[in-house]
Design an enzyme around this catalytic site. Structure first.
Site, mmCIF file in Angstrom:
data_model
loop_
_atom_site.group_PDB
_atom_site.id
_atom_site.type_symbol
_atom_site.label_atom_id
_atom_site.label_comp_id
_atom_site.label_asym_id
_atom_site.label_seq_id
_atom_site.Cartn_x
_atom_site.Cartn_y
_atom_site.Cartn_z
ATOM 1 N N PRO A 21 -0.420 -5.304 0.708
ATOM 2 C CA PRO A 21 -1.216 -6.541 0.790
ATOM 3 C C PRO A 21 -0.582 -7.648 -0.044
ATOM 4 O O PRO A 21 -0.239 -7.423 -1.204
ATOM 5 C CB PRO A 21 -2.566 -6.120 0.201
ATOM 6 C CG PRO A 21 -2.301 -4.876 -0.591
ATOM 7 C CD PRO A 21 -1.162 -4.199 0.091
ATOM 8 N N GLN A 97 -7.331 -5.447 3.242
ATOM 9 C CA GLN A 97 -7.697 -5.213 1.844
ATOM 10 C C GLN A 97 -8.884 -6.112 1.498
ATOM 11 O O GLN A 97 -8.819 -7.332 1.647
ATOM 12 C CB GLN A 97 -6.529 -5.529 0.898
ATOM 13 C CG GLN A 97 -6.854 -5.124 -0.538
ATOM 14 C CD GLN A 97 -5.784 -5.511 -1.540
ATOM 15 O OE1 GLN A 97 -5.394 -6.682 -1.617
ATOM 16 N NE2 GLN A 97 -5.317 -4.562 -2.328
ATOM 17 N N TYR A 179 -8.582 -7.565 -11.174
ATOM 18 C CA TYR A 179 -9.667 -8.230 -10.437
ATOM 19 C C TYR A 179 -10.994 -7.517 -10.712
ATOM 20 O O TYR A 179 -11.052 -6.588 -11.527
ATOM 21 C CB TYR A 179 -9.310 -8.306 -8.944
ATOM 22 C CG TYR A 179 -8.070 -9.157 -8.722
ATOM 23 C CD1 TYR A 179 -8.061 -10.498 -9.123
ATOM 24 C CD2 TYR A 179 -6.910 -8.632 -8.171
ATOM 25 C CE1 TYR A 179 -6.925 -11.288 -8.971
ATOM 26 C CE2 TYR A 179 -5.762 -9.413 -8.020
ATOM 27 C CZ TYR A 179 -5.786 -10.736 -8.418
ATOM 28 O OH TYR A 179 -4.654 -11.524 -8.280
ATOM 29 N N ARG A 227 -7.029 0.723 -3.844
ATOM 30 C CA ARG A 227 -5.872 0.400 -4.710
ATOM 31 C C ARG A 227 -6.347 0.315 -6.147
ATOM 32 O O ARG A 227 -7.325 -0.379 -6.440
ATOM 33 C CB ARG A 227 -5.213 -0.915 -4.288
ATOM 34 C CG ARG A 227 -4.142 -1.372 -5.291
ATOM 35 C CD ARG A 227 -3.246 -2.473 -4.771
ATOM 36 N NE ARG A 227 -2.173 -1.919 -3.938
ATOM 37 C CZ ARG A 227 -1.070 -2.598 -3.599
ATOM 38 N NH1 ARG A 227 -0.885 -3.845 -4.004
ATOM 39 N NH2 ARG A 227 -0.145 -2.039 -2.840
ATOM 40 N N GLY A 320 6.279 -4.395 -0.440
ATOM 41 C CA GLY A 320 5.784 -5.766 -0.525
ATOM 42 C C GLY A 320 6.883 -6.768 -0.272
ATOM 43 O O GLY A 320 7.138 -7.189 0.864
ATOM 44 N N ARG A 321 7.590 -7.123 -1.362
ATOM 45 C CA ARG A 321 8.584 -8.195 -1.256
ATOM 46 C C ARG A 321 9.701 -7.849 -0.277
ATOM 47 O O ARG A 321 10.283 -8.750 0.330
ATOM 48 C CB ARG A 321 9.121 -8.521 -2.655
ATOM 49 C CG ARG A 321 8.094 -9.268 -3.490
ATOM 50 C CD ARG A 321 8.401 -9.227 -4.963
ATOM 51 N NE ARG A 321 8.246 -7.872 -5.499
ATOM 52 C CZ ARG A 321 8.450 -7.555 -6.786
ATOM 53 N NH1 ARG A 321 8.818 -8.494 -7.634
ATOM 54 N NH2 ARG A 321 8.290 -6.308 -7.196
HETATM 55 C C1 FMN Z 1 3.336 -12.951 -2.729
HETATM 56 C C2 FMN Z 1 2.616 -11.724 -3.221
HETATM 57 C C3 FMN Z 1 1.241 -11.630 -3.042
HETATM 58 C C4 FMN Z 1 0.551 -10.470 -3.446
HETATM 59 N N1 FMN Z 1 -0.784 -10.350 -3.161
HETATM 60 C C5 FMN Z 1 -1.408 -9.151 -3.364
HETATM 61 C C6 FMN Z 1 -2.694 -8.900 -2.840
HETATM 62 O O1 FMN Z 1 -3.290 -9.730 -2.135
HETATM 63 N N2 FMN Z 1 -3.258 -7.700 -3.102
HETATM 64 C C7 FMN Z 1 -2.605 -6.728 -3.825
HETATM 65 O O2 FMN Z 1 -3.168 -5.652 -4.036
HETATM 66 N N3 FMN Z 1 -1.362 -6.928 -4.286
HETATM 67 C C8 FMN Z 1 -0.743 -8.090 -4.046
HETATM 68 N N4 FMN Z 1 0.563 -8.259 -4.420
HETATM 69 C C9 FMN Z 1 1.294 -7.105 -4.986
HETATM 70 C C10 FMN Z 1 2.021 -6.356 -3.852
HETATM 71 O O3 FMN Z 1 1.114 -5.804 -2.929
HETATM 72 C C11 FMN Z 1 2.887 -5.231 -4.433
HETATM 73 O O4 FMN Z 1 2.039 -4.312 -5.073
HETATM 74 C C12 FMN Z 1 3.908 -5.754 -5.415
HETATM 75 O O5 FMN Z 1 4.585 -6.887 -4.909
HETATM 76 C C13 FMN Z 1 4.926 -4.676 -5.783
HETATM 77 O O6 FMN Z 1 5.562 -4.184 -4.621
HETATM 78 P P1 FMN Z 1 7.050 -4.696 -4.175
HETATM 79 O O7 FMN Z 1 7.959 -4.426 -5.354
HETATM 80 O O8 FMN Z 1 7.385 -3.877 -2.972
HETATM 81 O O9 FMN Z 1 6.939 -6.160 -3.887
HETATM 82 C C14 FMN Z 1 1.256 -9.415 -4.073
HETATM 83 C C15 FMN Z 1 2.632 -9.542 -4.286
HETATM 84 C C16 FMN Z 1 3.313 -10.662 -3.844
HETATM 85 C C17 FMN Z 1 4.809 -10.732 -4.026
#
Ligand code: FMN
Length: 356
Positions: A21, A97, A179, A227, A320-321
């Site tokens: 998410p 989510q 949160y 989560r 995510g990213r």
């Molecule tokens: C732009 C952005 C927005 C995010 N928004 C949420 C979110 O809405 N809900 C959530 O649980 N995590 C959110 N995250 C965290 C990601 O879901 C993820 O846990 C985090 O980026 C680590 O994973 P990654 O290294 O694959 O990016 C966000 C991350 C990014 C980069």
């Protein structure tokens, strides 16, 4: 293994890769628009097994920013339907989510500075377990009373019902990242003296009530994910041992998978970020609570994802990213791992299928 199907309850994902998410901060009054269709739709076309929306606010006051996506009315659910439909047609499981930002609500979107806006005309006062601000510049949140707590449970439950109506097949409750529901779990943010603060049982009460109410709003065949932040990374805060106990209780109320993240209950916690750094949490919870887990966080390489799922460290990886960088992350991973994954027929010539 990464490209083997994952079945939870009656839902089968084509592989073990989920789009994590990620807030897009691109809505007006919580409504989805073409951005959400194209953004989520392209990741479904790109081969992910599960495509999860960003944190979708269960109430207006539960938004992180004024531009968050929301599902606090039937109109929101109706507007999400085409997005859900497209994700499904592209072969992915549509997931949502559900979230309430708690004391971290009412901030500007990141590209406008991400600062608190509670005192501006378009702002509002955040709610929390105790009047302890998240960080410098944030207001002490309004301490939630009995009616506020009931409203949160009802809002999550109504949001889950709407999500089901819209066609989502996996519902995730956001109980991490500082949160609202995480702020109840963590002694750092929760210093209540009533039934919702103090002991672990009390701090877990609201999150468990939310999970139970959401479970009841959903048909039996649909999976429920939660989560959590598995640790606050701060002495005296939330930690892995409490996460394991929470996961056992979550399982009892019908949660199917714990999505393992960490941190963000304070602005300055020293997060030990490194490739796959949440995987050990996912493994410990999977083994000690006997529940499926997903791991997220710096999972960037296909071989790394394969190793996590293939050796049973977690059931699912959330990326995510990696998916922001490349909507086709999953298809490219399949190519690298020499696994079978169907490219969309429209794109077959990209992988050398001759023109017919
Ligand atoms: C732009 C952005 C927005 C995010 N928004 C949420 C979110 O809405 N809900 C959530 O649980 N995590 C959110 N995250 C965290 C990601 O879901 C993820 O846990 C985090 O980026 C680590 O994973 P990654 O290294 O694959 O990016 C966000 C991350 C990014 C980069």
């Amino acid at each position: 293994m990464l490209f083997s199907p994952l079945q939870i309850r009656s839902i089968t994902a084509r592989n073990r890769i989920a789009v994590s998410p990620m807030c897009m901060y691109s809505s007006v009054e919580g409504m989805p628009n073409h951005w959400h269709l194209v953004h989520l739709g392209s990741r479904a076309v790109g081969g992910a097994g599960i495509v999860m929306t960003e944190a979708c606010a269960v109430s207006r006051e539960g938004r992180i920013s004024p531009m968050d996506l929301g599902i606090w009315s039937d109109e929101h659910a109706q507007a999400l339907q085409p997005v859900v439909e497209f994700i499904r047609q592209a072969g992915a499981v549509p997931a949502i989510q559900l979230a309430h930002a708690g004391r971290k609500a009412a901030t500007a979107v990141p590209w406008l500075g991400h600062k608190p806006i509670y005192d501006q005309p378009h702002g509002w006062m955040p709610l929390g377990p105790s009047p302890i601000p998240y960080a410098n510049g944030y207001p002490p949140p309004l301490e939630m009373g009995t009616a506020d707590l009931k409203k949160v449970v009802d809002d999550f439950s109504a949001a889950a019902r709407r999500a089901n109506t819209a066609g989502f097949e996996v519902i995730e409750c956001h109980m991490g990242h500082g949160y609202l529901l995480h702020s109840f779990l963590s002694p750092i943010a929760n210093q209540r003296r009533d039934d919702y603060g103090g002991s672990l049982e009390n701090r877990a009460r609201l999150p468990l009530q939310v999970a139970a109410a959401v479970r009841e709003s959903l048909p039996q065949q649909l999976p429920l994910f939660v989560r959590i932040s598995c640790t606050d990374w701060v002495a005296g805060g939330w930690d892995l041992a409490q996460s394991i106990q929470l996961a056992k209780w979550m399982k009892e109320v019908g949660v199917d998978l714990i999505d393992c993240s960490s941190g963000a209950v304070t602005a300055d916690s020293p997060i030990a970020a490194a490739p796959g750094f949440h995987v050990p949490f996912a493994t410990a919870i999977r083994e000690q609570a006997g529940i499926a887990t997903g791991a997220v966080g710096l999972i960037t390489e296909p071989a790394q994802a394969e190793q996590i799922v293939g050796t049973g460290l977690a059931d699912l990886v959330f990326v995510g990213r990696g998916f922001l960088d490349n909507p086709y992350w999953a298809l490219h991973a399949a190519r690298k791992l020499r696994a079978n994954a169907d490219w969309p027929v429209q794109y077959a010539r990209a992988v050398g299928v001759p023109r017919s």
